[in-house]
Design a protein around this motif. Structure first.
Motif, PDB file in Angstrom:
ATOM      1  N   ALA A   1       4.433   0.612  10.356  1.00 24.51           N
ATOM      2  CA  ALA A   1       2.971   0.680  10.375  1.00 24.51           C
ATOM      3  C   ALA A   1       2.454  -0.725   9.503  1.00 24.51           C
ATOM      4  O   ALA A   1       1.548  -1.234  10.006  1.00 24.51           O
ATOM      5  CB  ALA A   1       2.690   2.040   9.292  1.00 24.51           C
TER       6      ALA A   1
ATOM      7  N   ASP B   1       0.810  -1.290   0.187  1.00 25.56           N
ATOM      8  CA  ASP B   1       0.080   0.089  -0.086  1.00 25.56           C
ATOM      9  C   ASP B   1       0.765   1.012  -0.004  1.00 25.56           C
ATOM     10  O   ASP B   1       1.976   1.025  -0.048  1.00 25.56           O
ATOM     11  CB  ASP B   1      -1.002   0.074   1.119  1.00 25.56           C
ATOM     12  N   ASP B   2       0.235   2.243   0.182  1.00 28.67           N
ATOM     13  CA  ASP B   2       1.248   3.546   0.046  1.00 28.67           C
ATOM     14  C   ASP B   2       2.291   3.881   1.244  1.00 28.67           C
ATOM     15  O   ASP B   2       2.994   4.583   1.123  1.00 28.67           O
ATOM     16  CB  ASP B   2       0.288   4.732  -0.014  1.00 28.67           C
ATOM     17  N   ASP B   3       1.847   3.155   1.962  1.00 31.89           N
ATOM     18  CA  ASP B   3       2.955   3.227   3.360  1.00 31.89           C
ATOM     19  C   ASP B   3       3.740   1.882   3.371  1.00 31.89           C
ATOM     20  O   ASP B   3       4.759   1.966   4.379  1.00 31.89           O
ATOM     21  CB  ASP B   3       2.002   3.039   4.659  1.00 31.89           C
ATOM     22  N   CYS B   4       3.640   1.016   2.424  1.00 31.31           N
ATOM     23  CA  CYS B   4       4.440  -0.306   2.335  1.00 31.31           C
ATOM     24  C   CYS B   4       4.783  -0.441   1.130  1.00 31.31           C
ATOM     25  O   CYS B   4       4.077  -1.145   0.394  1.00 31.31           O
ATOM     26  CB  CYS B   4       3.959  -1.086   3.110  1.00 31.31           C
TER      27      CYS B   4
ATOM     28  N   PRO C   1       9.288   3.562   1.648  1.00 23.28           N
ATOM     29  CA  PRO C   1       9.486   3.179   3.265  1.00 23.28           C
ATOM     30  C   PRO C   1       9.725   1.887   3.574  1.00 23.28           C
ATOM     31  O   PRO C   1      10.168   1.586   4.740  1.00 23.28           O
ATOM     32  CB  PRO C   1       7.861   3.589   3.623  1.00 23.28           C
TER      33      PRO C   1
END
Length: 331
Positions: free
Chosen positions: A156, A25-28, A151
């Motif tokens: 998260a 996802d956008d954080d991973c 990231p």
């Protein structure tokens, strides 16, 4: 809990500036690349880095979405046989991208994983996100700017996994090692250093140059396309992965006479195993649909019968390549 991620690669020129990326996802997500590589190198590297980045969560299932049948088949079907033969193919030739494949083979130990093929450039959200980041990494190397590495599998993402199901947590040192950028030794060679395995075209990559000369210095695009189509029908061409890699566009699709839809990778694997026999061609038309697009129609006659065929050839700025083909059995 199952970790679902898309893995993809990109090469501008194939070979050329290359990138890879995996995306949850956008954080991973993570991305990287090299100044010179191929699509297949990028696809394999994305898978390898995904396994390494999740090594501290080895108890979790890993579900990998991939649009490369070459990568899926290499990992799930071909590697055991290659290993038994000393990392050589059935014809005795060395396996391409062997360093990346050996590292993937080691990374698989003790892991629970599945691969799923998804059609590239078809609107699949995770695949498109991975593709965008892989292409951005390749573009960064082309332009000589810093690559956005992402990231990684950070806190998260780990918290999300932990919330879904209990799983072993890595120590800070292990987590740092797992998220460290990984590159095969050959990819770290100087750009203009000694030739290495990665300087050669790999199994499904497009060669740097088209080795077939034009039919004539003043030949029209229609004449050139007809000559290339005839060449592609030759058994010796169809069994040559390097040459079919030149002639088939990276996004090639075929609707065969049986009604089956073929991707480029699936077609090339099939042709290598069974290139077929000689085919006679009766050209019906060569129509210019645009400056860079020609529609070739013809009748083919082979041992299996006759068919009416349409081929859409496009010029990619360097050479003509077959983008789409359809065959219909003739009554």
């Amino acid at each position: 809990m199952t970790i679902t991620a898309a893995a993809d690669g990109s090469a501008l020129g194939n070979p050329g500036p290359a990138g890879w990326a995996w995306y949850v996802d956008d954080d991973c997500w993570r991305a990287g690349g090299w100044p010179h590589g191929t699509n297949n190198m990028g696809e394999l590297m994305a898978v390898l880095d995904l396994f390494r980045s999740t090594a501290h969560l080895s108890g979790e299932d890993l579900h990998i979405l991939c649009d490369s049948q070459y990568v899926i088949n290499s990992v799930t079907k071909w590697m055991p046989g290659w290993k038994r033969k000393g990392w050589r193919k059935s014809d005795g030739k060395p396996v391409m991208n062997v360093e990346l494949l050996k590292e993937i083979d080691q990374a698989l130990v003790g892991r629970k994983y599945t691969f799923e093929w998804v059609r590239g450039h078809a609107g699949h959200d995770l695949n498109e996100a991975a593709d965008d980041r892989a292409r951005a990494a390749a573009t960064a190397f082309q332009e000589g700017v810093a690559v956005r590495q992402g990231p990684g599998f950070g806190a998260a993402a780990e918290a999300a996994v932990e919330a879904g199901a209990p799983g072993a947590q890595a120590s800070p040192a292990a987590a740092q090692a797992a998220s460290r950028p990984a590159q095969p030794e050959s990819a770290r060679q100087p750009l203009f250093g000694e030739p290495s395995l990665f300087d050669e075209p790999d199994l499904f990559s497009v060669l740097d140059e088209d080795p077939t000369p034009a039919p004539g210095t003043d030949a029209s695009p229609e004449v050139i396309v007809e000559a290339l189509e005839r060449e592609l029908l030759l058994p010796e061409t169809r069994s040559d992965l390097g040459r079919t890699g030149v002639l088939l566009h990276p996004d090639f699709t075929e609707i065969g006479t049986s009604g089956r839809i073929w991707t480029r990778d699936a077609m090339m694997m099939s042709l290598e195993d069974n290139p077929g026999g000689p085919t006679e061609v009766e050209i019906l038309g060569a129509d210019r649909l645009g400056e860079q697009t020609i529609l070739l129609t013809y009748r083919s006659r082979a041992r299996t019968g006759t068919a009416l065929r349409s081929s859409l050839w496009v010029h990619d700025g360097a050479q003509w390549r077959l983008r789409f083909h359809q065959g219909t059995p003739e009554a």
